[in-house]
Motif scaffolding. Structure first.
Motif: not given
Length: 185
Positions: A29-39, A43-51, A137-146
């Motif tokens: 159950t993923f709650y977040a998907f992000a793209l991150y960079t540096d100052e 660089t750009i990279a992906p990141a995600a985490n699940s409950q 489904r990670h964006r469609q559920e009641a607790n959609a991922a940010v």
């Protein structure tokens, strides 16, 4: 730099990286998907985490975390289980960004414009994937991922995260995410 092409290429790289992640761990159950960079936005990279992975991280801590620590581990992409997951598709993009950044070094106004464009391309790429229904489904559920963009060590991290969260998420999802900065402070 061709900014529309950069947005397209970031979306393509994110599609590959997050696609691999969801193929391997899509039952979580993923709650977040992000793209991150540096100052410097080189660089750009992906990141995600699940409950499930967040709970495992908290359980592995020596001491029971307080509310602020739980929020830190939940929202700091550098603490996520899937930080830089399958990030190889971003390597050519990062090479282009390094060259573009070098071209504006020493010119504060040009660098500020470059940085704003990189952030806009990152957010645009996430918006494109979301519009395609990529996160399913990670964006469609009641607790959609940010969805959001971040630069964990930058001076403007909180503002970047909040602004992108407002742009990329439905109001209820955004509101819950924005609360995290209040709870971490």
């Amino acid at each position: 730099m061709d900014w529309p092409a950069l947005t397209h290429d970031i979306a393509a790289a994110a599609r590959q990286s997050f696609g691999d992640l969801l193929a391997r761990h899509g039952d979580e159950t993923f709650y977040a998907f992000a793209l991150y960079t540096d100052e410097d936005c080189i660089t750009i990279a992906p990141a995600a985490n699940s409950q499930e992975r967040h709970q495992a991280t908290l359980a592995a801590l020596d001491d029971k975390p307080d509310r602020q620590e739980r929020n830190y581990y939940r929202w700091a992409s550098s603490e996520w289980a899937y930080e830089a997951w399958a990030g190889e598709p971003f390597n050519p993009i990062s090479s282009r960004l390094r060259a573009a950044c070098a071209a504006v070094s020493g010119d504060a106004a040009a660098f500020a414009a470059f940085k704003a464009q990189v952030h806009q391309a990152m957010a645009g790429a996430l918006r494109q994937l979301d519009g395609e229904g990529f996160f399913g489904r990670h964006r469609q559920e009641a607790n959609a991922a940010v969805l959001f963009i971040t630069a964990p060590d930058a001076d403007d991290t909180e503002a970047m995260e909040d602004q992108s969260a407002r742009l990329l998420n439905p109001p209820a999802v955004c509101k819950a995410f924005l609360q995290q900065h209040k709870d971490m402070g």
